[in-house]
Structure formats: structure tokens, C-alpha cells
Design a protein around this motif. Structure first.
Motif, PDB file in Angstrom:
ATOM      1  N   LEU A   1     107.068  72.284 165.702  1.00 10.82           N
ATOM      2  CA  LEU A   1     108.047  71.741 164.756  1.00 10.82           C
ATOM      3  C   LEU A   1     108.684  70.473 165.315  1.00 10.82           C
ATOM      4  N   LYS A   2     109.094  70.518 166.563  1.00 12.24           N
ATOM      5  CA  LYS A   2     109.728  69.344 167.185  1.00 12.24           C
ATOM      6  C   LYS A   2     108.781  68.158 167.229  1.00 12.24           C
ATOM      7  N   ALA A   3     107.500  68.440 167.462  1.00  5.55           N
ATOM      8  CA  ALA A   3     106.507  67.369 167.517  1.00  5.55           C
ATOM      9  C   ALA A   3     106.358  66.689 166.158  1.00  5.55           C
ATOM     10  N   GLU A   4     106.335  67.476 165.074  1.00  3.63           N
ATOM     11  CA  GLU A   4     106.195  66.905 163.733  1.00  3.63           C
ATOM     12  C   GLU A   4     107.464  66.167 163.320  1.00  3.63           C
ATOM     13  N   LEU A   5     108.620  66.705 163.713  1.00  3.61           N
ATOM     14  CA  LEU A   5     109.883  66.029 163.401  1.00  3.61           C
ATOM     15  C   LEU A   5     109.947  64.670 164.101  1.00  3.61           C
ATOM     16  N   LYS A   6     109.430  64.632 165.315  1.00  2.00           N
ATOM     17  CA  LYS A   6     109.427  63.378 166.088  1.00  2.00           C
ATOM     18  C   LYS A   6     108.536  62.338 165.417  1.00  2.00           C
ATOM     19  N   LYS A   7     107.449  62.797 164.799  1.00  2.00           N
ATOM     20  CA  LYS A   7     106.536  61.881 164.100  1.00  2.00           C
ATOM     21  C   LYS A   7     107.138  61.386 162.786  1.00  2.00           C
ATOM     22  N   GLY A   8     108.105  62.155 162.259  1.00  2.00           N
ATOM     23  CA  GLY A   8     108.693  61.798 160.975  1.00  2.00           C
ATOM     24  C   GLY A   8     107.841  62.199 159.793  1.00  2.00           C
ATOM     25  N   ASP A   9     106.933  63.146 160.028  1.00  2.00           N
ATOM     26  CA  ASP A   9     106.052  63.626 158.964  1.00  2.00           C
ATOM     27  C   ASP A   9     106.756  64.768 158.229  1.00  2.00           C
TER      28      ASP A   9
END
Length: 292
Positions: free
Chosen positions: A209-217
Motif C-alpha cells: 500500500l505504501k509503495a502504491e501511495l508513493k507512486k501516486g497511483d
């Protein structure tokens, strides 16, 4: 407490009252399954609130409202010559007796024409009478033991659910639905071997989840957020915490503390939105101590 005869008389009185309302009350006259459904859902939630608060007076009141709806829907079924309240009660009794095959039902009546009580006191289908004659199960000692074979018993019902998860209503709130899905899967053996193993999954989902939030997706973030919540609900289940009840307790706690901030704002003669964040935090901490 009332005697069985008094209870039956009270239930008969409710039937009589509802039948008269159906005939003489303009509102009751116009109701259908579809029109009554939203009211039924509301009554169920009002009962849920009373249960969460352990408010005996309102539990009794809201149970009456829910029971009145059961009677009303049964009456609608009777008008269409499909079923009546006796069919509802008998079908439920037969189902409970069938699912509790470790109880000796010798001498009890089964109303379904395709069922019978065998020599072991189990409710079985007539055409399986011989096959079930020697299938006597040891009585479980704990609720957990009952739950462990509950889904298997349900799957034996011929007019029951066609799959393990088909019995979970589509309209259930998502949080409750996730818990029920996981619990039903557990009942057929699909679960972690040790409850501590669930935390690896929780942390894995949180990292994704944190990885996708960081991407802004946003699309994938929403998907991963759902996975994270599902894993967290799974953890709650494994540790015997009802996540819906737990979240509602937190909701009520937040409401009380936020109401305290609003109250303090009024005492200062200002609108809550005019308080600084520092002032809000100060009152929030005061509310925590007050609630304790």
C-alpha cells in the motif's frame, strides 16, 4: 419471567394486532416486501445499536420492532399463499435440529416431509436413513468444536447454500462481510496454521500500500488499501476481536471527544472552526482524561 403459555399468548396477540393493522391501517395496507425492506434494515441497525450499548430496555423494544417485521413479512407471504409464520418457525426449527446432529432429538417432531429422526436421535433425510444410522457423532464440548464442523453440516442441506461463501449476503456492510467470508473459510480448514503468521501478511500488504501511495497511483492504492484492510480484519478474527464492534467503539469514543471540543469552543464563545489546532489538541487530551 413468563410461562411458556404466557409467551405463546403474547405472540398470538402480536399476530392478531398485526392482522388488524393490515386490514384497517392505511399505511399497513399499502406495504409490500420491497417497501417494507428499508424499514426492516433500519430496525435491525437500531437493535444493533442497543446490543452494542447493552441497553436492556432498548434491546427489548428493538427486538419487538424486528419481530413485528418478521410477522409482517410472514403475513405478506400468507396473502400470496406462499408461506405463513408457522412455515417460518417450522422451517427454522427443522434446520436447527438438522444442523445440531450431536443433540438427541428422539421424541421431537420434524415438519419437513423428506426428513425424519433416526435411531440415534439425529434429523436426517429419509432416503439417507440407512446411511446415517451408524453415523453418530460425539457431542462437542466447546463452542469452537461446534464451529469447526458448522459449515460441513450446512453443506449437507439440500436446499441450502450451493457453496461455502454463497451464504454471505451481497448487501452486508463490507467490513462485516470480510469477517464473515474469512470465518466461513476457516470453518472448512482454510486458515493460518498459527495466528501469529497473519502479521507477516498484514505487514506485506501495508508495504504494498505504501509503495502504491508513493507512486501516486490512486487505482492501485485503493486496491492495496482494500487488501490491507482485509488482512487486518483477518488478524482481528484470529485474535477473537470483532472488528465491526471494535471500530464502532472507536467511533463512539471519537464522537464523545470531538463533542467535548465543540463544548469547550462554545464556552469560549467561538465556533469550533475558529479554534487553532493547538487548542483542539489541548481539549482533545482533556477529553481523553475526562472519558477515563
Amino acid at each position: 419471567m413468563h410461562t411458556k403459555e404466557e409467551k405463546l399468548k403474547a405472540f398470538a396477540r402480536l399476530l392478531d394486532v398485526q392482522e388488524r393493522l393490515r386490514k384497517e391501517c392505511p399505511w399497513d395496507k399499502k406495504q409490500t416486501n420491497e417497501s417494507l425492506r428499508p424499514n426492516t434494515i433500519e430496525e435491525a441497525f437500531e437493535l444493533a445499536d442497543a446490543l452494542l450499548k447493552d441497553d436492556s430496555k432498548n434491546i427489548c423494544k428493538e427486538l419487538g420492532d424486528v419481530m413485528e417485521h418478521v410477522v409482517f413479512f410472514s403475513m405478506l407471504g400468507q396473502e400470496k399463499k406462499e408461506f405463513d409464520v408457522a412455515d417460518v418457525c417450522n422451517a427454522q426449527s427443522d434446520k436447527l435440529m438438522f444442523r445440531h446432529d450431536f443433540i438427541d432429538w428422539t421424541g421431537w417432531e420434524v415438519t419437513r416431509q423428506d426428513m425424519v429422526v433416526n435411531t440415534n436421535g439425529q434429523v436426517v433425510y429419509k432416503d439417507e436413513l440407512n446411511k446415517q444410522a451408524n453415523n453418530h457423532q460425539a457431542a462437542p464440548d466447546t463452542a469452537t468444536q461446534v464451529e469447526s464442523t458448522w459449515e460441513q453440516r450446512k453443506q449437507r442441506e439440500r436446499d441450502g447454500n450451493t457453496s461455502v461463501l454463497s451464504g454471505v449476503p451481497d448487501s452486508l456492510p463490507s467490513l462485516i462481510k470480510a469477517y464473515r467470508i474469512q470465518d466461513k473459510a476457516r470453518n472448512v480448514g482454510f486458515d493460518w496454521e498459527e495466528k501469529e503468521q497473519v502479521w507477516d501478511k498484514v505487514y506485506e500488504e501495508l508495504d504494498e500500500l505504501k509503495a502504491e501511495l508513493k507512486k501516486g497511483d490512486k487505482e492501485h492504492s485503493a486496491e492495496e488499501f482494500g487488501d490491507f484492510m482485509f488482512s487486518l480484519i483477518n488478524a482481528a478474527r484470529l485474535y477473537h476481536i470483532n472488528p465491526d464492534n471494535a471500530l464502532e467503539h472507536t467511533n463512539q469514543k471519537f464522537i464523545k471527544r470531538f463533542n467535548y471540543i465543540e463544548e469547550k469552543a462554545r464556552e469560549k464563545g467561538v465556533n469550533i472552526k475558529d479554534l487553532t489546532l493547538e487548542e483542539m489538541d489541548k481539549f482533545w487530551e482533556e477529553a481523553k482524561q475526562t472519558n477515563k
